[in-house]
Design an enzyme around this catalytic site. Structure first.
Site, mmCIF file in Angstrom:
data_model
loop_
_atom_site.group_PDB
_atom_site.id
_atom_site.type_symbol
_atom_site.label_atom_id
_atom_site.label_comp_id
_atom_site.label_asym_id
_atom_site.label_seq_id
_atom_site.Cartn_x
_atom_site.Cartn_y
_atom_site.Cartn_z
ATOM 1 N N CYS A 115 -14.522 0.967 7.981
ATOM 2 C CA CYS A 115 -15.884 0.671 8.450
ATOM 3 C C CYS A 115 -16.956 1.671 7.992
ATOM 4 O O CYS A 115 -18.044 1.236 7.592
ATOM 5 C CB CYS A 115 -15.919 0.481 9.964
ATOM 6 S SG CYS A 115 -14.845 1.532 10.916
ATOM 7 N N ARG A 163 -2.643 6.046 8.561
ATOM 8 C CA ARG A 163 -2.700 6.559 9.931
ATOM 9 C C ARG A 163 -1.370 7.218 10.271
ATOM 10 O O ARG A 163 -0.304 6.703 9.922
ATOM 11 C CB ARG A 163 -2.993 5.432 10.923
ATOM 12 C CG ARG A 163 -4.319 4.728 10.659
ATOM 13 C CD ARG A 163 -4.547 3.580 11.624
ATOM 14 N NE ARG A 163 -5.714 2.800 11.223
ATOM 15 C CZ ARG A 163 -6.092 1.677 11.831
ATOM 16 N NH1 ARG A 163 -5.399 1.205 12.858
ATOM 17 N NH2 ARG A 163 -7.162 1.020 11.406
ATOM 18 N N ASP A 213 -9.588 -6.692 6.288
ATOM 19 C CA ASP A 213 -10.688 -6.178 7.092
ATOM 20 C C ASP A 213 -12.000 -6.859 6.725
ATOM 21 O O ASP A 213 -12.195 -7.274 5.586
ATOM 22 C CB ASP A 213 -10.812 -4.672 6.811
ATOM 23 C CG ASP A 213 -11.452 -3.906 7.937
ATOM 24 O OD1 ASP A 213 -11.768 -4.516 8.971
ATOM 25 O OD2 ASP A 213 -11.637 -2.687 7.774
ATOM 26 N N HIS A 253 -16.454 -6.774 8.008
ATOM 27 C CA HIS A 253 -17.527 -6.391 8.931
ATOM 28 C C HIS A 253 -18.694 -7.342 8.736
ATOM 29 O O HIS A 253 -19.051 -7.671 7.609
ATOM 30 C CB HIS A 253 -17.957 -4.947 8.693
ATOM 31 C CG HIS A 253 -16.847 -3.970 8.966
ATOM 32 N ND1 HIS A 253 -16.023 -3.507 7.956
ATOM 33 C CD2 HIS A 253 -16.403 -3.418 10.121
ATOM 34 C CE1 HIS A 253 -15.124 -2.700 8.493
ATOM 35 N NE2 HIS A 253 -15.334 -2.631 9.793
ATOM 36 N N LYS A 285 -13.941 -7.512 22.867
ATOM 37 C CA LYS A 285 -13.243 -8.103 21.731
ATOM 38 C C LYS A 285 -12.427 -9.314 22.153
ATOM 39 O O LYS A 285 -12.155 -9.523 23.340
ATOM 40 C CB LYS A 285 -12.320 -7.075 21.075
ATOM 41 C CG LYS A 285 -11.176 -6.594 21.979
ATOM 42 C CD LYS A 285 -10.244 -5.657 21.223
ATOM 43 C CE LYS A 285 -9.119 -5.165 22.147
ATOM 44 N NZ LYS A 285 -8.100 -4.383 21.420
ATOM 45 N N HIS A 327 -16.494 -6.025 13.884
ATOM 46 C CA HIS A 327 -15.276 -5.766 13.118
ATOM 47 C C HIS A 327 -14.382 -6.999 13.254
ATOM 48 O O HIS A 327 -14.306 -7.592 14.320
ATOM 49 C CB HIS A 327 -14.509 -4.570 13.679
ATOM 50 C CG HIS A 327 -15.252 -3.286 13.704
ATOM 51 N ND1 HIS A 327 -15.055 -2.293 12.779
ATOM 52 C CD2 HIS A 327 -16.188 -2.817 14.564
ATOM 53 C CE1 HIS A 327 -15.833 -1.271 13.071
ATOM 54 N NE2 HIS A 327 -16.535 -1.562 14.150
#
Length: 428
Positions: A123, A152, A172, A174, A254, A300
Site C-alpha cells: 500500500c 513477513r 492486491d 487499492h 471490512k 484495500h
C-alpha cells in the site's frame, strides 16, 4: 510422567464413521503431499524456511491463473502496477507499520547510510504513485492492482506448506475514490470477488462484516458510512453474513469472505478493507468540484488473498485433479507400442502448435503402466494411439477417471480442449 491424551466423542457409530472418512479425505487432499507428488512446488529449510520454490508444473498453473487475473482486472476497470520490493524506513514509519506491525517485519538493511526495509505490504508504494501528481475528482475512482511479492516474519512453528509462509505474492489492489463513489465501488468489488470464486469452482461463500474495535482512528461519521456501504453491498448480493463485532482493523471496517471447499471446510480468503489511517498519514488529497482539497477514501482489497495460500486451498479443493484450463499437463499422448512413436510425435507436435500443454509418453513402458502413471499425475486427457488411430488420423480419448470419449480427429480434439479452456469448464 504426565501424558496428554486427546479424544472425541460421537453420538452414534454413523457420525464417527463419517468423521473418520472425512479425516481420510483430508489426508488424501493434503496440498503438501500432492504438491510434492505432482511436482508443483517445494520448500528448502536449508535455504530459508517459509519460502516457496515453484517447479515447472506449478509455474504453468501460476501462468494460467495470473493471466486470467490480469485479463479480468483490466475488464473490470483496474490498472496494473509494479512496485519495488524495498523502501526507506520513513515509508513504514509514516504508514504506521513500524508502530503496529514491526514484529512481523524483517530487520532494516543499511544502504548509503539509510535504512531500507523489505516490504510487508504494497500500500505505501501505491500511495506514492497516487501522490506523484495532484489528483482531481475527475480522476477518481482509481483502481490499481498488483501481484506484489511481500515478506513477513512468521515464527517457524506456524509455517505450514503453502498456507503459512514468509514470502508470498498478494493479489492486491487499492481503490481511491470520493465519498460519493464509495458505495458503488464496494458493490463492484464484492461482485467481482464472488464471480472470481465461482469461476474457480467455489460455490458456497459466506461474508463476515467486521465492525469498529475499541481502539481506532478516523471520524465516527466515516466509520458509519463505510460500514453501511459494506452492509448494503452484502445485502444487494443476497449473501449470508455474520457480524464480527469489533473485528475491524484499527483503521477501518471490512468484509471477509470465507469459501467452502469440496469437503466442507471453510477458508477465509477475500478481504475488502477500508483505511482511514494512511490517507491522513500520507496527507493524500484530491481537488473536488468546489475547488477544495479533500481526503480520498482508500479501500484495500485482496480477492484471492495470496497466490501461495490460494494454491494451497485450490490443490486441496480439487485433490490435485485440476480442471483443464489450469492443469499443468492438459493431455498426454500415449502410443500403444514403440512402433507408433512417430505418429505420437506428430500428434504431439500438432497439439503443441495450438499452445496446448501436452506431453508425450514415448518410453518403452507397457501401455497399462503409462496410463497408470498419467492417472497418478492426474492428467485430464490421455490420448492413446495405435494402428487404427494412425490410419484414420484420430486419437482414442481416455479420461483420468477411467471414462472414455468417442475417438476424434486430432484437430477436432484440439478444438474440444480449447473450448474447455476458454469456457474454464470444471468438467472434462
Amino acid at each position: 510422567m504426565l501424558t496428554r491424551i486427546y479424544g472425541t466423542a460421537w453420538e452414534n457409530p454413523k457420525d464417527l464413521k463419517a468423521y473418520l472418512a472425512f479425516l481420510e479425505e483430508v489426508e488424501k487432499r493434503d496440498h503438501r503431499r500432492l504438491g510434492r507428488e505432482l511436482e508443483l512446488y517445494s520448500t528448502h529449510e536449508e535455504a530459508g524456511a517459509g519460502l516457496i520454490y515453484w517447479h515447472p508444473n506449478g509455474g504453468r498453473m501460476r501462468v494460467a491463473v495470473e493471466s486470467f487475473w490480469r485479463t479480468e482486472h483490466y475488464r473490470n476497470g483496474y490498472e496494473i502496477l509494479y512496485t519495488p520490493h524495498i523502501g526507506k524506513r520513513w515509508l513504514w514509519e509514516t504508514s504506521g507499520h513500524l508502530g503496529f506491525y514491526s514484529a512481523n517485519m524483517y530487520s532494516p538493511m543499511e544502504i548509503d547510510n539509510q535504512d531500507y526495509i523489505i516490504k510487508p505490504m504494497n500500500c505505501p508504494f501505491h500511495i506514492m504513485i497516487y501522490k506523484n501528481k495532484q489528483r482531481s475528482y475527475r480522476d477518481l475512482p482509481l483502481r490499481w492492482a498488483e501481484l506484489g511479492t511481500v515478506y513477513r516474519y512468521e515464527r517457524s512453528g506456524v509455517l505450514h506448506g503453502l498456507l503459512r509462509v514468509r514470502g508470498f505474492t498478494q493479489d492486491d489492489a487499492h481503490i481511491f475514490c470520493t465519498p460519493d463513489q464509495m458505495e458503488s465501488e464496494i458493490l463492484k468489488v464484492l461482485r467481482f470477488s464472488l464471480w472470481i470464486w465461482k469461476v474457480f469452482g467455489f460455490k458456497e461463500i459466506k461474508a463476515y462484516l467486521a465492525t469498529k474495535p475499541a481502539e481506532s482512528v478516523g471520524e465516527q461519521s466515516r466509520w458509519d458510512a463505510a460500514l453501511e456501504s459494506l452492509r448494503k453491498a452484502v445485502d444487494a448480493e443476497g449473501l449470508a453474513y455474520e457480524i464480527d463485532e469489533g473485528g475491524g482493523a484499527f483503521y477501518g471496517p471490512k468484509i471477509d469472505l470465507k469459501v467452502k471447499d469440496a469437503i466442507g471446510r471453510e477458508w477465509q480468503m477475500t478481504t475488502i478493507q477500508f483505511d482511514f489511517n494512511e490517507p491522513e498519514r500520507f496527507d493524500m488529497s484530491f481537488v473536488d468540484a468546489d475547488g477544495q482539497h479533500k481526503r480520498p477514501y482508500m479501500i484495500h482489497r485482496a480477492l484471492l488473498g495470496s497466490l501461495e495460500r490460494f494454491f494451497g486451498v485450490l490443490i486441496e479443493h480439487f485433490g490435485g485433479a485440476f480442471p483443464p484450463w489450469i492443469a499443468p499437463e492438459q493431455a498426454a499422448v500415449i502410443p500403444v507400442s514403440e512402433n507408433f512413436n512417430d505418429y505420437a510425435k506428430k500428434v504431439l507436435s500438432e497439439l503443441q502448435a495450438r499452445d496446448l500443454w501436452v506431453s508425450g509418453e514415448l518410453d518403452d513402458s507397457r501401455l497399462n503402466a503409462k496410463i497408470r502413471e498419467c492417472q497418478n499425475r492426474k492428467i485430464p486427457y490421455m490420448l492413446v494411439v495405435g494402428q487404427r488411430e494412425e490410419d484414420e488420423g484420430t486419437v482414442a480419448i481416455r479420461l483420468r477417471d477411467g471414462r472414455q470419449l468417442e475417438p476424434m480427429k486430432v484437430a477436432a480434439f484440439a478444438d474440444y480442449l480449447e473450448e474447455k479452456i476458454k469456457s474454464r469448464s470444471q468438467e472434462l
